[in-house]
Enzyme design. Structure first.
Site, PDB file in Angstrom:
ATOM      1  N   GLY A  46     -10.252   6.901   8.928  1.00  0.00           N
ATOM      2  CA  GLY A  46     -10.116   7.165  10.357  1.00  0.00           C
ATOM      3  C   GLY A  46      -8.873   7.951  10.708  1.00  0.00           C
ATOM      4  O   GLY A  46      -7.965   8.119   9.882  1.00  0.00           O
ATOM      5  N   PRO A  83     -11.663  -3.020  24.981  1.00  0.00           N
ATOM      6  CA  PRO A  83     -10.284  -2.751  25.392  1.00  0.00           C
ATOM      7  C   PRO A  83      -9.207  -3.174  24.399  1.00  0.00           C
ATOM      8  O   PRO A  83      -8.196  -2.493  24.258  1.00  0.00           O
ATOM      9  CB  PRO A  83     -10.158  -3.533  26.708  1.00  0.00           C
ATOM     10  CG  PRO A  83     -11.544  -3.564  27.244  1.00  0.00           C
ATOM     11  CD  PRO A  83     -12.439  -3.681  26.043  1.00  0.00           C
ATOM     12  N   GLU A 114      -6.384   6.809  -2.377  1.00  0.00           N
ATOM     13  CA  GLU A 114      -6.912   5.733  -3.220  1.00  0.00           C
ATOM     14  C   GLU A 114      -8.206   5.139  -2.670  1.00  0.00           C
ATOM     15  O   GLU A 114      -8.378   3.912  -2.621  1.00  0.00           O
ATOM     16  CB  GLU A 114      -5.858   4.640  -3.408  1.00  0.00           C
ATOM     17  CG  GLU A 114      -4.583   5.154  -4.075  1.00  0.00           C
ATOM     18  CD  GLU A 114      -3.533   4.080  -4.277  1.00  0.00           C
ATOM     19  OE1 GLU A 114      -3.681   2.988  -3.687  1.00  0.00           O
ATOM     20  OE2 GLU A 114      -2.569   4.322  -5.025  1.00  0.00           O
ATOM     21  N   GLU A 116     -11.856   3.804  -2.597  1.00  0.00           N
ATOM     22  CA  GLU A 116     -12.619   3.071  -3.609  1.00  0.00           C
ATOM     23  C   GLU A 116     -14.029   2.774  -3.111  1.00  0.00           C
ATOM     24  O   GLU A 116     -14.241   2.510  -1.926  1.00  0.00           O
ATOM     25  CB  GLU A 116     -11.920   1.747  -3.954  1.00  0.00           C
ATOM     26  CG  GLU A 116     -10.625   1.899  -4.730  1.00  0.00           C
ATOM     27  CD  GLU A 116     -10.085   0.561  -5.203  1.00  0.00           C
ATOM     28  OE1 GLU A 116     -10.896  -0.359  -5.445  1.00  0.00           O
ATOM     29  OE2 GLU A 116      -8.855   0.435  -5.318  1.00  0.00           O
TER      30      GLU A 116
END
Length: 232
Positions: A46, A83, A114, A116
């Site tokens: 993200g 929220p 890293e 995975e």
């Protein structure tokens, strides 16, 4: 302009659920979060949406930066806006899911963050509302698979019926009768049988197939009718 200035301002982020198939198992790609809160805990890929980019552009940028992946199937899922989902600041997150053939992209995958692979049903607990995102993405994947040939994004161009059978079982999280599946999937007329065989599993081998995209575009209903009857 006064009305705009009076409104509350929020951060906008993207989170990417990356599903992969290695020929035997459905997996999910995760990273350890690199900042507080929840630092070093498992997370989806993200990042925040930049001032001059769209959510789609941000998702592609984040995916490439954190995994090295680009040019993969990527679709917007939904917006998550509870929220208090982020304890630091009000943040809306646009969820995306990606589908890849793990073997096809394993050389492209980098180790900078890293990332995975985990079995989809054996993944660790994730931060914030990321577990909810994964659950929603799995539901969307099953639904989309009944309407479009998106599961073939997770297979090599040529594949065997046993490989397709395993993928359907993994996505639907259920056992499917082998003979019944083979009969129904070939009866759709949407697969092209190749002369070549995969002999890695047995001396007899299994014929390779590929998706007939032209026939699928003309007769997607054949595949849709197959899907509801797959679960046993």
């Amino acid at each position: 302009m006064i009305e705009y200035s009076r409104q509350p301002h929020y951060l906008v982020a993207v989170d990417c659920i990356v599903f992969g198939f290695d020929g035997e198992h459905l997996k999910i790609l995760l990273v350890k979060r690199g900042l507080e809160p929840e630092i070093n805990k498992w997370s989806l890929m993200g990042g925040f949406v930049g001032a001059d980019e769209s959510p789609d552009d941000a998702a592609n940028r984040v995916l490439k930066k954190m995994t090295g992946l680009e040019g993969v199937y990527l679709e917007q899922l939904q917006i998550y806006g509870e929220p208090k989902r982020d304890p630091i600041e009000r943040t809306l997150s646009v969820g995306y899911f990606a589908l890849i053939d793990i073997h096809k992209y394993e050389a492209q995958l980098n180790d900078d963050y890293e990332a995975e692979w985990f079995l989809i049903n054996d993944r660790p607990k994730l931060i914030f509302d990321h577990n909810e995102m994964v659950a929603d993405a799995r539901k969307k994947l099953r639904y989309k698979a009944a309407l479009h040939p998106i599961l073939f994004e997770m297979l090599p161009k040529k594949f065997t019926i046993p490989q397709l059978h395993i993928l359907f079982e993994e996505v639907n999280d259920t056992k499917i009768d082998t003979r019944n599946f083979s009969r129904k999937i070939t009866s759709t007329g949407l697969l092209i049988k190749l002369a070549e065989k995969d002999r890695t599993g047995s001396k007899k081998g299994a014929f390779y197939f590929k998706l007939d995209k032209k026939k699928y575009a003309a007769n997607a209903q054949a595949f849709l009718n197959l899907m509801p009857n797959l679960k046993v």
